[in-house]
Design an enzyme around this catalytic site. Sequence first.
Site, short mmCIF file in Angstrom:
data_model
loop_
_atom_site.label_atom_id
_atom_site.label_comp_id
_atom_site.label_asym_id
_atom_site.label_seq_id
_atom_site.Cartn_x
_atom_site.Cartn_y
_atom_site.Cartn_z
N LYS A 42 0.81 -1.18 0.00
CA LYS A 42 0.00 0.00 0.00
C LYS A 42 0.86 1.26 0.00
O LYS A 42 0.42 2.32 -0.40
CB LYS A 42 -0.89 0.05 1.24
CG LYS A 42 -1.86 -1.08 1.39
CD LYS A 42 -2.61 -0.96 2.72
CE LYS A 42 -3.38 -2.23 2.98
NZ LYS A 42 -3.90 -2.24 4.35
N ASP A 102 14.94 -0.28 1.71
CA ASP A 102 15.90 -0.32 2.81
C ASP A 102 16.62 -1.66 2.84
O ASP A 102 17.69 -1.80 2.27
CB ASP A 102 15.32 0.12 4.15
CG ASP A 102 14.10 -0.63 4.60
OD1 ASP A 102 13.83 -1.73 4.11
OD2 ASP A 102 13.41 -0.11 5.49
N LYS A 130 17.33 3.96 1.22
CA LYS A 130 18.14 3.88 2.45
C LYS A 130 19.26 2.88 2.22
O LYS A 130 19.22 1.76 2.74
CB LYS A 130 17.30 3.38 3.63
CG LYS A 130 16.50 4.37 4.37
CD LYS A 130 15.95 3.65 5.62
CE LYS A 130 14.92 4.46 6.32
NZ LYS A 130 14.41 3.76 7.52
N PHE A 153 13.33 6.16 11.01
CA PHE A 153 12.04 5.52 10.73
C PHE A 153 11.08 6.61 10.26
O PHE A 153 10.69 7.47 11.05
CB PHE A 153 11.50 4.79 11.95
CG PHE A 153 10.37 3.87 11.61
CD1 PHE A 153 10.63 2.58 11.18
CD2 PHE A 153 9.06 4.30 11.68
CE1 PHE A 153 9.59 1.72 10.83
CE2 PHE A 153 8.02 3.46 11.34
CZ PHE A 153 8.28 2.16 10.91
N ASP A 160 3.87 3.95 6.36
CA ASP A 160 3.11 3.78 7.59
C ASP A 160 3.94 3.17 8.70
O ASP A 160 5.03 2.65 8.50
CB ASP A 160 1.91 2.87 7.33
CG ASP A 160 2.32 1.40 7.21
OD1 ASP A 160 1.78 0.58 7.97
OD2 ASP A 160 3.17 1.07 6.37
N ARG A 166 -0.15 7.10 6.95
CA ARG A 166 -0.03 7.12 5.49
C ARG A 166 -0.53 8.42 4.88
O ARG A 166 -0.03 8.86 3.86
CB ARG A 166 -0.81 5.96 4.87
CG ARG A 166 -0.25 4.59 5.13
CD ARG A 166 -1.02 3.54 4.30
NE ARG A 166 -0.75 2.18 4.72
CZ ARG A 166 0.31 1.48 4.35
NH1 ARG A 166 1.21 2.01 3.58
NH2 ARG A 166 0.46 0.24 4.77
#
Length: 182
Positions: A42, A102, A130, A153, A160, A166
């Site tokens: 998503k 990441d 990242k 983060f 999310d 989001r």
Amino acid sequence: MREDIAKVLLSEEQIRRRVAEMGQQISRDYGDKEPILVCILKGAVLFYSDLCRSISIPINMDFMAVSSYGNRTKSSGEVEIRKDLSMPIDGRHVIIVEDIVDSGFTLSYLLRVLSSRGAASVRICTLLDKPERRAPGITIQTDYHGFVIGNEFVVGYGLDYAEKYRNLPYIGVLKPEIYENN
């Protein structure tokens, strides 16, 4: 939600400007082709929508849902396809549109899967990269990336934590106390 954000990392305007530039680059690179842009649900949906509107050549749109996180902050390393493509990609140029790269587990898996289905090419377009978070042995090169970020983060603009944040119009750094004790 704003009270859970330690700082705004990327503003709405920064995101808007960079996504438009990425769309122009894809339009130039695929000028005589009709690529399939595959949105990884998503998280990439907001980026994907804006990116598609900034591309000036014909494209096809498709969606996949994959997961290696669940409600965790670190990848499990096991990737699960929850929703597969709805069209064949044999002989087609595919651009995977992802929100963030990441660990690289998910994209490494997707590159193998989509390439094995006979795609003419498979490239990666990500809003955030990242590189310092890549898992050992994973070498993912993004073909198009919006921003390279550090090991924070982040949430917002589709990203999310436990299905929240989001809808923030910017990308912010989530306060550690929100996710560390969960």
